[in-house]
Design a protein around this motif. Sequence first.
Motif, PDB file in Angstrom:
ATOM      1  N   LEU A 171       0.845  -1.188   0.000  1.00 40.84           N
ATOM      2  CA  LEU A 171       0.000   0.000   0.000  1.00 40.84           C
ATOM      3  C   LEU A 171       0.882   1.239   0.000  1.00 40.84           C
ATOM      4  CD1 LEU A 171      -2.594   1.685   0.373  1.00 40.84           C
ATOM      5  CD2 LEU A 171      -2.547   1.074   2.804  1.00 40.84           C
ATOM      6  N   GLY A 172       0.799   2.006  -1.076  1.00 47.69           N
ATOM      7  CA  GLY A 172       1.568   3.238  -1.157  1.00 47.69           C
ATOM      8  C   GLY A 172       0.895   4.354  -0.376  1.00 47.69           C
ATOM      9  N   VAL A 173       1.673   5.106   0.397  1.00 49.78           N
ATOM     10  CA  VAL A 173       1.164   6.226   1.187  1.00 49.78           C
ATOM     11  C   VAL A 173       1.908   7.485   0.731  1.00 49.78           C
ATOM     12  CG1 VAL A 173       0.743   7.153   3.489  1.00 49.78           C
ATOM     13  CG2 VAL A 173       0.754   4.675   3.123  1.00 49.78           C
ATOM     14  N   VAL A 174       1.206   8.340  -0.016  1.00 46.10           N
ATOM     15  CA  VAL A 174       1.813   9.559  -0.537  1.00 46.10           C
ATOM     16  C   VAL A 174       1.583  10.679   0.457  1.00 46.10           C
ATOM     17  CG1 VAL A 174       1.873  11.193  -2.451  1.00 46.10           C
ATOM     18  CG2 VAL A 174       1.391   8.773  -2.899  1.00 46.10           C
ATOM     19  N   GLY A 175       2.676  11.207   1.020  1.00 42.48           N
ATOM     20  CA  GLY A 175       2.566  12.204   2.078  1.00 42.48           C
ATOM     21  C   GLY A 175       2.273  11.531   3.401  1.00 42.48           C
ATOM     22  N   VAL A 189      -6.884  12.867  13.605  1.00 44.14           N
ATOM     23  CA  VAL A 189      -6.193  12.803  14.893  1.00 44.14           C
ATOM     24  C   VAL A 189      -6.264  11.417  15.522  1.00 44.14           C
ATOM     25  CG1 VAL A 189      -6.440  15.259  15.369  1.00 44.14           C
ATOM     26  CG2 VAL A 189      -8.267  13.685  16.074  1.00 44.14           C
ATOM     27  N   TYR A 190      -7.275  10.633  15.137  1.00 53.12           N
ATOM     28  CA  TYR A 190      -7.435   9.283  15.687  1.00 53.12           C
ATOM     29  C   TYR A 190      -7.031   8.215  14.676  1.00 53.12           C
ATOM     30  CZ  TYR A 190      -9.721   5.165  17.725  1.00 53.12           C
ATOM     31  OH  TYR A 190      -9.987   3.923  18.236  1.00 53.12           O
ATOM     32  N   SER A 191      -7.309   8.452  13.407  1.00 55.93           N
ATOM     33  CA  SER A 191      -7.149   7.424  12.372  1.00 55.93           C
ATOM     34  C   SER A 191      -5.713   7.352  11.874  1.00 55.93           C
ATOM     35  CB  SER A 191      -8.113   7.700  11.215  1.00 55.93           C
ATOM     36  OG  SER A 191      -9.448   7.677  11.667  1.00 55.93           O
ATOM     37  N   ARG A 192      -4.810   6.988  12.756  1.00 55.75           N
ATOM     38  CA  ARG A 192      -3.394   6.878  12.436  1.00 55.75           C
ATOM     39  C   ARG A 192      -2.884   5.492  12.829  1.00 55.75           C
ATOM     40  NH1 ARG A 192      -0.656  12.059  11.882  1.00 55.75           N
ATOM     41  NH2 ARG A 192      -2.295  13.630  11.580  1.00 55.75           N
ATOM     42  N   VAL A 193      -1.885   5.021  12.116  1.00 62.72           N
ATOM     43  CA  VAL A 193      -1.373   3.675  12.355  1.00 62.72           C
ATOM     44  C   VAL A 193       0.150   3.698  12.400  1.00 62.72           C
ATOM     45  CG1 VAL A 193      -3.337   2.522  11.240  1.00 62.72           C
ATOM     46  CG2 VAL A 193      -1.342   3.156   9.873  1.00 62.72           C
ATOM     47  N   ASP A 194       0.702   2.636  12.933  1.00 59.31           N
ATOM     48  CA  ASP A 194       2.140   2.410  12.934  1.00 59.31           C
ATOM     49  C   ASP A 194       2.450   1.385  11.847  1.00 59.31           C
ATOM     50  OD1 ASP A 194       4.534   0.621  13.851  1.00 59.31           O
ATOM     51  OD2 ASP A 194       4.786   2.493  14.946  1.00 59.31           O
ATOM     52  N   ALA A 195       3.385   1.720  10.951  1.00 58.90           N
ATOM     53  CA  ALA A 195       3.675   0.852   9.804  1.00 58.90           C
ATOM     54  C   ALA A 195       4.084  -0.551  10.236  1.00 58.90           C
ATOM     55  CB  ALA A 195       4.748   1.480   8.931  1.00 58.90           C
ATOM     56  N   GLU A 196       4.861  -0.653  11.300  1.00 62.93           N
ATOM     57  CA  GLU A 196       5.303  -1.973  11.762  1.00 62.93           C
ATOM     58  C   GLU A 196       4.125  -2.811  12.240  1.00 62.93           C
ATOM     59  OE1 GLU A 196       8.401  -1.706  14.626  1.00 62.93           O
ATOM     60  OE2 GLU A 196       9.812  -0.708  13.260  1.00 62.93           O
ATOM     61  N   LEU A 215       3.510  -0.989   4.051  1.00 65.89           N
ATOM     62  CA  LEU A 215       3.284   0.411   3.724  1.00 65.89           C
ATOM     63  C   LEU A 215       4.533   0.964   3.029  1.00 65.89           C
ATOM     64  CD1 LEU A 215       1.447   1.874   6.861  1.00 65.89           C
ATOM     65  CD2 LEU A 215       0.510   0.716   4.853  1.00 65.89           C
ATOM     66  N   VAL A 216       4.326   1.526   1.847  1.00 63.51           N
ATOM     67  CA  VAL A 216       5.423   2.088   1.058  1.00 63.51           C
ATOM     68  C   VAL A 216       5.303   3.605   1.110  1.00 63.51           C
ATOM     69  CG1 VAL A 216       6.526   2.172  -1.199  1.00 63.51           C
ATOM     70  CG2 VAL A 216       5.371   0.066  -0.449  1.00 63.51           C
ATOM     71  N   GLU A 217       6.236   4.255   1.801  1.00 62.93           N
ATOM     72  CA  GLU A 217       6.189   5.707   1.950  1.00 62.93           C
ATOM     73  C   GLU A 217       6.685   6.383   0.678  1.00 62.93           C
ATOM     74  OE1 GLU A 217       8.249   6.982   5.416  1.00 62.93           O
ATOM     75  OE2 GLU A 217       7.010   5.812   6.806  1.00 62.93           O
ATOM     76  N   ILE A 218       5.893   7.352   0.203  1.00 65.23           N
ATOM     77  CA  ILE A 218       6.212   8.070  -1.029  1.00 65.23           C
ATOM     78  C   ILE A 218       6.065   9.558  -0.737  1.00 65.23           C
ATOM     79  CG2 ILE A 218       5.546   8.458  -3.442  1.00 65.23           C
ATOM     80  CD1 ILE A 218       4.264   5.581  -3.273  1.00 65.23           C
ATOM     81  N   GLY A 219       7.091  10.310  -0.983  1.00 68.94           N
ATOM     82  CA  GLY A 219       7.030  11.749  -0.711  1.00 68.94           C
ATOM     83  C   GLY A 219       6.160  12.478  -1.725  1.00 68.94           C
ATOM     84  N   LEU A 220       5.563  13.571  -1.293  1.00 69.93           N
ATOM     85  CA  LEU A 220       4.780  14.394  -2.208  1.00 69.93           C
ATOM     86  C   LEU A 220       5.645  14.940  -3.337  1.00 69.93           C
ATOM     87  CD1 LEU A 220       2.428  16.277   0.232  1.00 69.93           C
ATOM     88  CD2 LEU A 220       1.680  15.061  -1.810  1.00 69.93           C
ATOM     89  N   ASP A 221       6.920  15.152  -3.057  1.00 70.33           N
ATOM     90  CA  ASP A 221       7.811  15.650  -4.101  1.00 70.33           C
ATOM     91  C   ASP A 221       7.882  14.682  -5.275  1.00 70.33           C
ATOM     92  OD1 ASP A 221       8.363  17.911  -2.650  1.00 70.33           O
ATOM     93  OD2 ASP A 221      10.305  17.207  -1.888  1.00 70.33           O
ATOM     94  N   ILE A 264      -3.235   2.546  -3.146  1.00 69.74           N
ATOM     95  CA  ILE A 264      -2.543   3.794  -2.832  1.00 69.74           C
ATOM     96  C   ILE A 264      -3.478   4.699  -2.045  1.00 69.74           C
ATOM     97  CG2 ILE A 264      -3.226   5.079  -4.924  1.00 69.74           C
ATOM     98  CD1 ILE A 264      -0.201   5.969  -5.049  1.00 69.74           C
ATOM     99  N   THR A 265      -2.917   5.523  -1.179  1.00 74.26           N
ATOM    100  CA  THR A 265      -3.675   6.572  -0.497  1.00 74.26           C
ATOM    101  C   THR A 265      -2.813   7.822  -0.476  1.00 74.26           C
ATOM    102  OG1 THR A 265      -4.924   7.184   1.489  1.00 74.26           O
ATOM    103  CG2 THR A 265      -2.959   5.838   1.836  1.00 74.26           C
ATOM    104  N   VAL A 266      -3.459   8.980  -0.600  1.00 76.56           N
ATOM    105  CA  VAL A 266      -2.739  10.221  -0.855  1.00 76.56           C
ATOM    106  C   VAL A 266      -3.210  11.320   0.094  1.00 76.56           C
ATOM    107  CG1 VAL A 266      -2.203  11.978  -2.602  1.00 76.56           C
ATOM    108  CG2 VAL A 266      -2.549   9.591  -3.300  1.00 76.56           C
ATOM    109  N   GLU A 267      -2.258  12.102   0.601  1.00 71.91           N
ATOM    110  CA  GLU A 267      -2.590  13.285   1.387  1.00 71.91           C
ATOM    111  C   GLU A 267      -3.092  14.365   0.414  1.00 71.91           C
ATOM    112  OE1 GLU A 267      -0.566  16.260   4.711  1.00 71.91           O
ATOM    113  OE2 GLU A 267       0.680  14.807   3.643  1.00 71.91           O
ATOM    114  N   CYS A 268      -4.358  14.250   0.047  1.00 70.53           N
ATOM    115  CA  CYS A 268      -4.853  14.945  -1.137  1.00 70.53           C
ATOM    116  C   CYS A 268      -4.979  16.457  -0.967  1.00 70.53           C
ATOM    117  CB  CYS A 268      -6.169  14.328  -1.600  1.00 70.53           C
ATOM    118  SG  CYS A 268      -7.279  13.817  -0.296  1.00 70.53           S
TER     119      CYS A 268
END
Length: 416
Positions: A143-147, A154-161, A171-177, A234-238
């Motif tokens: 699962l790609g996570v952009v940003g 504030v509640y819906s956060r997870v730890d990748a491990e 979880l595959v971290e992808i920078g917005l850049d 994929i999910t994106v900090e839209c």
Amino acid sequence: MGGGGRNCIVYVSSPLRSSQIIELLRGSVGRVVSEFVDAGVATSAGELAGMLDGCSVGVVVVATGGVESTLVEGLKRFKGLAGIVAHPYANSTAALLEAYPLLAARGIPAVVLPSLEGGVVESRVGGLVRGLSAAARLRSSRLGVVGGPSPWLVYSRVDAEIVERRLGVKLVEIGLDELVEVYRHVDDSSLHGLAERVAANAAYVDRGVDELVRALKVYAALKSIIGGRGLDAITVECFRVIERLDTTACLAFSLLNSEGVVAGCEADVPSTIAMMIASWATGLPAFMANVAGIDAGELVLAHCTAPLSLGEYRLLSHFETGKGVGVSVKYPLSKATILRLDPGLERARVGVGEIVASGLLSPLRCRTQVKLRVGWDTGRLLEESMGNHVVLVPGFHLDEVRHALTALGIAYEVLA
């Protein structure tokens, strides 16, 4: 279906079995999973373990009574995902009921068939297999996570491990850049044809071709990243995409989900995983939405993106910013299934309702709006909140979703 091995069906019987019951089961249950390898008839725990060796998904049919120990001990050694089927003859159901407290604790879903008639078998065994298939696919997914998660999550956060340890999702971290750079290399002229087709199929369009092309460049960029990174979803900090590119990802998500590629909003990982479960278990594109309204027996769900393939659509602006392209899909009136996964990845809610209205019901909400009538206490969504976003798929799909959740070790409650 599944990943990395065969998918198998095994019939478990006492040594005193009747060949008649085995053939009857092969002609009913076996026919529904005809693409599975028939690994044979096991009469001991060792035989069951051996027949399942190398299988990624195993359907275990309780052919007769007297096999409780065979089930419990034989499945201890199985590393894949198993589901159990019992039927109303030869003491099959009795055997499952005795063994199931121990099997359920290991996350093994089961179904009891009230008959061996075609429609019942296809529905219940098919739902079990689709749930197992979704769980197996999830356990080896990327699962790609952009940003990062939008700041209001504030509640819906997870730890990748924890995500990888509990569910097997990498979880595959992808920078917005990276997204911005890929976006800038997309050739605008290559998207004019697609923009015209998307607009031509819309019931209403208030965005110009240039605005559509800018939004479609996000789609092309995300497709490039998904392919290049080997992603399953994929999910994106839209909202930061809007800041950086002056357009929205809403249309991109609509197209990707319509194509069967799960794409979630706001870098909301738990809700995107819920989309993956719901979409892969049902074969339908999922809709991630805000709970925009709660009343007695009714919910309103809303977001600015939904799969274009699911209904008549209009191309509007994004609700909060007035920029880019927001999508208003009018869902057909039908039953619907909703899912919410707690960020701890240990609990879920799955519910059913009836879509009684959809479309742009109010200009004061996100563009796709769905009103659901439900037979359960909607007040619990606030009083026992698991967070905001819920996932919707059209149709009645409780069985598929709950079997997937069981196989993933996620406790659930049914709202029905």
